[in-house]
Scaffold this motif. Structure first.
Motif, PDB file in Angstrom:
ATOM      1  N   GLY A  81      -5.993  -2.199  11.013  1.00 33.67           N
ATOM      2  CA  GLY A  81      -5.260  -2.997   9.817  1.00 33.67           C
ATOM      3  C   GLY A  81      -5.385  -1.938   8.660  1.00 33.67           C
ATOM      4  O   GLY A  81      -6.146  -1.646   8.266  1.00 33.67           O
ATOM      5  N   MET A  82      -3.952  -1.595   8.299  1.00 34.87           N
ATOM      6  CA  MET A  82      -3.959  -0.775   7.075  1.00 34.87           C
ATOM      7  C   MET A  82      -2.676  -1.199   6.260  1.00 34.87           C
ATOM      8  O   MET A  82      -1.872  -1.912   6.799  1.00 34.87           O
ATOM      9  N   LYS A  83      -2.301  -0.519   5.342  1.00 36.39           N
ATOM     10  CA  LYS A  83      -1.378  -0.765   4.141  1.00 36.39           C
ATOM     11  C   LYS A  83      -0.676   0.524   3.754  1.00 36.39           C
ATOM     12  O   LYS A  83      -1.523   1.339   3.608  1.00 36.39           O
ATOM     13  N   ALA A  84       0.552   0.247   3.363  1.00 39.66           N
ATOM     14  CA  ALA A  84       1.268   1.365   2.769  1.00 39.66           C
ATOM     15  C   ALA A  84       1.716   0.796   1.559  1.00 39.66           C
ATOM     16  O   ALA A  84       1.846  -0.473   1.217  1.00 39.66           O
ATOM     17  N   LEU A  94      -0.131   6.177   1.591  1.00 47.46           N
ATOM     18  CA  LEU A  94      -1.209   5.314   2.498  1.00 47.46           C
ATOM     19  C   LEU A  94      -2.494   5.736   2.004  1.00 47.46           C
ATOM     20  O   LEU A  94      -2.915   6.612   1.298  1.00 47.46           O
ATOM     21  N   PHE A  95      -3.564   4.815   2.303  1.00 43.07           N
ATOM     22  CA  PHE A  95      -4.769   5.030   1.733  1.00 43.07           C
ATOM     23  C   PHE A  95      -5.895   5.069   3.049  1.00 43.07           C
ATOM     24  O   PHE A  95      -5.914   4.495   3.739  1.00 43.07           O
ATOM     25  N   ARG A  96      -6.192   6.560   2.897  1.00 40.67           N
ATOM     26  CA  ARG A  96      -7.522   6.960   3.814  1.00 40.67           C
ATOM     27  C   ARG A  96      -6.890   6.694   5.229  1.00 40.67           C
ATOM     28  O   ARG A  96      -7.598   6.120   6.210  1.00 40.67           O
ATOM     29  N   GLN A 128       6.699   4.783  11.153  1.00 40.12           N
ATOM     30  CA  GLN A 128       6.787   3.340  10.889  1.00 40.12           C
ATOM     31  C   GLN A 128       7.226   3.127   9.692  1.00 40.12           C
ATOM     32  O   GLN A 128       8.128   2.309   9.203  1.00 40.12           O
ATOM     33  N   VAL A 129       6.402   3.546   8.454  1.00 39.98           N
ATOM     34  CA  VAL A 129       6.575   3.246   7.097  1.00 39.98           C
ATOM     35  C   VAL A 129       8.109   3.810   6.599  1.00 39.98           C
ATOM     36  O   VAL A 129       8.592   3.053   5.940  1.00 39.98           O
ATOM     37  N   LEU A 146       0.343  -2.650   7.875  1.00 42.75           N
ATOM     38  CA  LEU A 146       0.885  -2.029   9.143  1.00 42.75           C
ATOM     39  C   LEU A 146      -0.392  -2.415  10.050  1.00 42.75           C
ATOM     40  O   LEU A 146      -1.680  -2.455   9.937  1.00 42.75           O
ATOM     41  N   ARG A 147       0.207  -2.639  11.517  1.00 41.40           N
ATOM     42  CA  ARG A 147      -0.776  -2.993  12.624  1.00 41.40           C
ATOM     43  C   ARG A 147      -0.550  -2.114  13.873  1.00 41.40           C
ATOM     44  O   ARG A 147       0.402  -2.254  14.613  1.00 41.40           O
ATOM     45  N   PRO A 148      -1.122  -0.906  13.746  1.00 42.56           N
ATOM     46  CA  PRO A 148      -1.184   0.035  15.057  1.00 42.56           C
ATOM     47  C   PRO A 148      -2.147  -0.756  15.959  1.00 42.56           C
ATOM     48  O   PRO A 148      -3.157  -1.180  15.867  1.00 42.56           O
TER      49      PRO A 148
END
Length: 366
Positions: A81-84, A94-96, A128-129, A146-148
Motif C-alpha cells: 500500500g502506497m500513495k502518490a 512518491l514517498f519512499r 501506473q501513476v 496505489l496497490r501493487p
C-alpha cells in the motif's frame, strides 16, 4: 530471478476511459478504496520461460482465472500500500517507494514467491501513476492510493510453490481513511483472537493476515470502535499492532515507545519514518515491549499522554479511547495530542512538498 533484466513495458490504448466530467465529479468525494482509475500495469512470471516477461500498461479490466488457480487454494498472495501525492507546485511525487519495493520482496520470500526486481517494481508504479495522473482527488488530504500486488496464477492442485505469477498495480483515488471523522479514534482490545505468532507470516504483507483480523475488527465495529488492537499470541499481554496500523506511545517526559519488530507485526514504512522524524526532534524513541496493563496504568496515572496509530492509509491518527472486556480508559484528553499533530504535520508536509525533505524520501515523477 531478482537480478533478471527488467522487461520493456508496452502500452495498450484504452478503448473507453471514464469521461472527464464523470471522473471529476467522483474525485470531489472519492471515499476510500471504492473508486478506481482507468489503468493497471501487469507483468507475468513463468519459471520455465526465464522469469519476468510481458510487461504492459493497459485498461483496468477483470481477470480471467482458472478454477484451479493456485492462489485460490493455497493463498500465495502479497501486496503493498502506497500513495502518490500532488506537490505544492502541482507536480507528482512518491514517498519512499524503494522501501515498498524492498518490503514487497521480503513478503515474497516468506510466501515462497519470486522476487520482483526493484527496478521493475518502481517502473510499474511510476507508469501506473503517470497513466492515471488525471485521477488525483480534489478533496483536501486526498491522494492516489496505489496497490501493487502479486499472486500465484498457475493452475494446479498440490501443496508446492507455484511456477507462474502475476504482478499487477492498480490505483484508487482516496480521501480520509476513517469514516467517523472523529478527532481521535477508539480502539477495542481483542482478547479472543491473535493476528500472528512468531515463525508465522505476521511480518509479511499478505492477505491472510488481514483475513484473520476481519472477525475481531467486526466485533470492534459492532461495539462502536474504529479499530481492533491485537496482543501477542503467547502471553496475551504485549501490544502488537492494530488491524492495519502500527502504534506509538508518547510519555509525559517526551519519550516514545513502539513495539519492536519481532516477526509478528508489519514493519511499517510510516512507522520507520516517524521514528526518524521524532529522533530528528531530539526525542528518545525506544523499540521495546509495552503491555496492555502498562498502557492502562500509564494512561490512568498521566505518565502516558498520547497514543498514535500510523500507516499509509490512515497516515498518523490519534487514539483517544481504549476499551476491552476489563473496561475502558482515555488517553490524555481523549483528543489529538501536540506531538501527534506535530509529527503528522511534518510527515504530510514532506509528502506534499511543503516541508523540506532532509532525508531524500520524495521521488518526483515530473
Amino acid at each position: 530471478m531478482a537480478d533478471a533484466p527488467t522487461p520493456e513495458f508496452t502500452t495498450l490504448a484504452h478503448p473507453a476511459p471514464v469521461p472527464g466530467e464523470t471522473r471529476d465529479e467522483a474525485l470531489a468525494n472519492p471515499g476510500f478504496g471504492t473508486l478506481f482509475s482507468d489503468h493497471m500495469t501487469v507483468v507475468d512470471y513463468d519459471a520455465d520461460k526465464g522469469g519476468w516477461h510481458s510487461a504492459q500498461v493497459g485498461p483496468r479490466e477483470p481477470l480471467s482465472l482458472d478454477p484451479a488457480t493456485a492462489v485460490l487454494h493455497y493463498a500465495q498472495e502479497i501486496f503493498e500500500g502506497m500513495k502518490a501525492y500532488r506537490q505544492e507546485d502541482g507536480g507528482i511525487a512518491l514517498f519512499r517507494p524503494e522501501q515498498n519495493a524492498r518490503r514487497f520482496n521480503e513478503s515474497a520470500r516468506r510466501m515462497a514467491m519470486p522476487e520482483v526486481p526493484e527496478e521493475l517494481f518502481l517502473e510499474a508504479v511510476k507508469r501506473q501513476v503517470m497513466a492515471d495522473r488525471e485521477w488525483f482527488p480534489t478533496v483536501e488530504g486526498g491522494a492516489l492510493y496505489l496497490r501493487p500486488f502479486m499472486f500465484a496464477s498457475e493452475a494446479f492442485l498440490g501443496v508446492r510453490p507455484a511456477r507462474q505469477y502475476k504482478f499487477i498495480t492498480i490505483a484508487s483515488p482516496v480521501g480520509g481513511y476513517f469514516k467517523s471523522g472523529a478527532p481521535a479514534v477508539s480502539i477495542w482490545v481483542s482478547r479472543d483472537y491473535v493476528r500472528a505468532a512468531r515463525g508465522g507470516t505476521g511480518a509479511a504483507k499478505t492477505g491472510g493476515n488481514y483475513a484473520a483480523s476481519l472477525v475481531p475488527q467486526s466485533e470492534a465495529t459492532a461495539r462502536g470502535h474504529d479499530q481492533v488492537v491485537f496482543l501477542d499470541a503467547v502471553e496475551r499481554k504485549w501490544i502488537e499492532e492494530l488491524g492495519g496500523m502500527n502504534l506509538f506511545f508518547v510519555m509525559k517526559d517526551g519519550s516514545i515507545v513502539t513495539p519492536p519488530l519481532t516477526g509478528t507485526i508489519l514493519p511499517g514504512i510510516t512507522r520507520d519514518s516517524l521514528i526518524t522524524l521524532a529522533r530528528d526532534e531530539g526525542l528518545d524513541v525506544r523499540e521495546e515491549p509495552y503491555s496492555i496493563d502498562q498502557w492502562r496504568d500509564d494512561a490512568t496515572s498521566g505518565r502516558l499522554v498520547e497514543t498514535m496509530a500510523c500507516g499509509t492509509a490512515a497516515v498518523v491518527t490519534p487514539v483517544g479511547k481504549v476499551a476491552g472486556p476489563e473496561g475502558e480508559f482515555t488517553i490524555g484528553s481523549g483528543g489529538p495530542g501536540q506531538l501527534t499533530q506535530k509529527l503528522r504535520d511534518r510527515l504530510v508536509g514532506i509528502q506534499r512538498g511543503t516541508h523540506p525533505d532532509n532525508h531524500g524520501w520524495i521521488v518526483r515523477l515530473d
